[in-house]
Design a protein around this motif. Structure first.
Motif, short mmCIF file in Angstrom:
data_model
loop_
_atom_site.label_atom_id
_atom_site.label_comp_id
_atom_site.label_asym_id
_atom_site.label_seq_id
_atom_site.Cartn_x
_atom_site.Cartn_y
_atom_site.Cartn_z
N GLU A 129 38.89 -27.89 -2.84
CA GLU A 129 39.45 -28.41 -4.08
C GLU A 129 38.60 -28.00 -5.25
OE1 GLU A 129 42.32 -30.05 -4.39
OE2 GLU A 129 42.67 -30.14 -2.24
N PRO A 130 39.14 -27.77 -6.40
CA PRO A 130 40.56 -27.74 -6.71
C PRO A 130 41.23 -26.52 -6.07
CG PRO A 130 39.31 -27.14 -8.67
CD PRO A 130 38.33 -27.51 -7.60
N GLU A 131 42.47 -26.66 -5.74
CA GLU A 131 43.20 -25.63 -4.99
C GLU A 131 43.20 -24.28 -5.70
OE1 GLU A 131 47.58 -24.90 -3.02
OE2 GLU A 131 46.93 -26.95 -3.43
N LYS A 132 43.32 -24.27 -7.02
CA LYS A 132 43.32 -23.01 -7.78
C LYS A 132 42.00 -22.26 -7.58
CE LYS A 132 43.65 -21.13 -12.41
NZ LYS A 132 43.50 -21.40 -13.81
N ASP A 133 40.88 -22.97 -7.65
CA ASP A 133 39.57 -22.34 -7.44
C ASP A 133 39.44 -21.82 -6.00
OD1 ASP A 133 38.99 -22.98 -10.03
OD2 ASP A 133 37.57 -24.57 -9.54
N TYR A 134 39.94 -22.61 -5.05
CA TYR A 134 39.90 -22.21 -3.64
C TYR A 134 40.65 -20.89 -3.45
CZ TYR A 134 41.11 -22.04 1.30
OH TYR A 134 41.29 -21.62 2.59
N GLU A 135 41.86 -20.81 -4.01
CA GLU A 135 42.67 -19.60 -3.86
C GLU A 135 41.98 -18.39 -4.49
OE1 GLU A 135 45.30 -19.20 -1.99
OE2 GLU A 135 45.39 -21.33 -1.46
N GLN A 136 41.37 -18.58 -5.66
CA GLN A 136 40.67 -17.48 -6.32
C GLN A 136 39.48 -17.01 -5.49
OE1 GLN A 136 39.79 -19.09 -10.18
NE2 GLN A 136 41.70 -18.34 -11.05
N ARG A 137 38.74 -17.94 -4.92
CA ARG A 137 37.57 -17.56 -4.12
C ARG A 137 37.97 -16.85 -2.83
NH1 ARG A 137 32.95 -22.17 -4.86
NH2 ARG A 137 32.87 -22.02 -7.13
N ILE A 138 39.05 -17.32 -2.21
CA ILE A 138 39.55 -16.64 -1.00
C ILE A 138 40.03 -15.23 -1.36
CG2 ILE A 138 41.42 -16.63 0.71
CD1 ILE A 138 39.10 -18.52 1.39
N GLN A 139 40.72 -15.09 -2.49
CA GLN A 139 41.18 -13.77 -2.92
C GLN A 139 39.99 -12.85 -3.17
OE1 GLN A 139 43.17 -13.61 -6.72
NE2 GLN A 139 43.94 -11.57 -6.34
N GLN A 140 38.94 -13.35 -3.81
CA GLN A 140 37.74 -12.55 -4.05
C GLN A 140 37.07 -12.15 -2.73
OE1 GLN A 140 35.80 -11.26 -6.68
NE2 GLN A 140 37.70 -11.44 -7.84
N TRP A 141 37.00 -13.07 -1.79
CA TRP A 141 36.41 -12.78 -0.48
C TRP A 141 37.18 -11.65 0.20
CZ3 TRP A 141 32.18 -13.31 2.19
CH2 TRP A 141 32.20 -13.21 3.59
N ARG A 142 38.49 -11.72 0.15
CA ARG A 142 39.32 -10.68 0.76
C ARG A 142 39.15 -9.33 0.07
NH1 ARG A 142 44.20 -14.83 1.34
NH2 ARG A 142 43.64 -15.68 3.39
N LEU A 143 39.09 -9.34 -1.26
CA LEU A 143 38.85 -8.10 -2.00
C LEU A 143 37.52 -7.47 -1.60
CD1 LEU A 143 40.00 -9.02 -5.64
CD2 LEU A 143 41.05 -7.33 -4.11
N LEU A 144 36.50 -8.29 -1.49
CA LEU A 144 35.18 -7.79 -1.09
C LEU A 144 35.22 -7.19 0.31
CD1 LEU A 144 32.14 -7.41 -1.48
CD2 LEU A 144 31.85 -9.77 -0.66
N LYS A 145 35.83 -7.90 1.25
CA LYS A 145 35.90 -7.39 2.62
C LYS A 145 36.67 -6.07 2.68
CE LYS A 145 34.16 -9.73 5.47
NZ LYS A 145 32.76 -9.52 5.86
N THR A 146 37.77 -5.98 1.95
CA THR A 146 38.56 -4.75 1.91
C THR A 146 37.73 -3.61 1.33
OG1 THR A 146 40.63 -5.97 1.72
CG2 THR A 146 40.66 -3.67 1.01
N PHE A 147 37.05 -3.87 0.22
CA PHE A 147 36.20 -2.87 -0.42
C PHE A 147 35.13 -2.37 0.55
CE2 PHE A 147 32.13 -2.21 -2.64
CZ PHE A 147 32.46 -1.12 -3.45
N LEU A 148 34.42 -3.29 1.19
CA LEU A 148 33.36 -2.89 2.13
C LEU A 148 33.92 -2.10 3.30
CD1 LEU A 148 31.11 -6.08 2.09
CD2 LEU A 148 30.53 -3.80 1.21
N ASP A 149 35.05 -2.54 3.83
CA ASP A 149 35.66 -1.81 4.95
C ASP A 149 36.05 -0.39 4.53
OD1 ASP A 149 35.35 -3.89 6.72
OD2 ASP A 149 37.45 -4.55 6.62
N GLU A 150 36.60 -0.23 3.32
CA GLU A 150 37.00 1.09 2.86
C GLU A 150 35.81 2.05 2.77
OE1 GLU A 150 38.93 0.39 -0.89
OE2 GLU A 150 40.76 -0.36 0.07
N TRP A 151 34.65 1.53 2.39
CA TRP A 151 33.48 2.39 2.18
C TRP A 151 32.57 2.52 3.39
CZ3 TRP A 151 32.90 5.77 -1.59
CH2 TRP A 151 33.73 5.64 -2.71
N THR A 152 32.71 1.61 4.37
CA THR A 152 31.77 1.66 5.49
C THR A 152 32.40 1.93 6.85
OG1 THR A 152 31.91 -0.75 5.91
CG2 THR A 152 30.24 0.02 4.32
N ARG A 153 33.70 1.84 6.97
CA ARG A 153 34.33 1.99 8.29
C ARG A 153 35.34 3.13 8.32
NH1 ARG A 153 32.82 -2.11 11.38
NH2 ARG A 153 32.21 -4.05 10.42
#
Length: 191
Positions: A129-153
């Protein structure tokens, strides 16, 4: 005396690591006194004017000798759509824009800047909570993981194609940053 320019890039979730980099650069400046002057670029200490966006006022990382990127739980703030990757895709963040500029510069400039990417491997705490912050943080986490995967795997081959430096504790980050930067500086000085 040689000037060695270091660009420190990161999203806003690693403020402690950025301060550690400032301390390490100060120590290394004392150590290499008379042989090299280390010039660390930290955008937060620069006078940012209201007439331009942040990225317009930040020099291109490709013009530096060493590029240090620090990542943990997010990729960073979205940029205006005019900021694009070399393949025409929109940039997902200022950090990605800076990283790609450094990589492209390295291709053009015989291996300069040298690029160190640090990834904090501790799990970030993401409040529900708040749900909006949670969604933004999850989206950022996913963006980071995608970015790292693109450059390292390389998923086709099932192998790593890029390396990152990882840490879990700030004291180890400080120790290893100093050791690795020292080696890059010595290499630049021909030691």
């Amino acid at each position: 005396m040689k000037t060695i320019k270091l660009f420190i890039s990161s999203p806003g979730d690693v403020a402690q690591e950025r301060e550690i980099c400032r301390r390490v650069i100060a120590r290394l400046n004392r150590e290499f006194s008379g042989r090299a002057q280390l010039d660390g670029y930290f955008w937060e200490y620069e006078p940012m004017e209201i007439t331009q966006d942040y990225q317009e006022q930040i020099p291109p990382p490709s013009s530096f000798d060493i590029f240090v990127c620090i990542l943990w739980s997010r990729l960073g703030s979205r940029l205006h759509s005019r900021y694009q990757l070399p393949d025409g895709r929109p940039c997902r963040s200022g950090t990605e824009f800076e990283f790609v500029d450094a990589v492209e510069g390295r291709k053009r400039n015989d291996g300069t800047p040298e690029i160190l990417v640090w990834v904090n491997k501790t799990q970030p705490m993401i409040p529900l909570e708040p749900e909006k912050d949670y969604e933004q943080r999850i989206q950022q986490w996913r963006l980071l993981k995608t970015f790292l995967d693109e450059w390292t795997r390389d998923d086709d081959e099932g192998v790593f194609k890029g390396a990152v430096n990882s840490y879990r504790r700030l004291d180890k980050f400080e120790e290893m940053t100093e050791i690795k930067l020292r080696k890059l500086i010595e290499r630049r000085l021909g030691d």
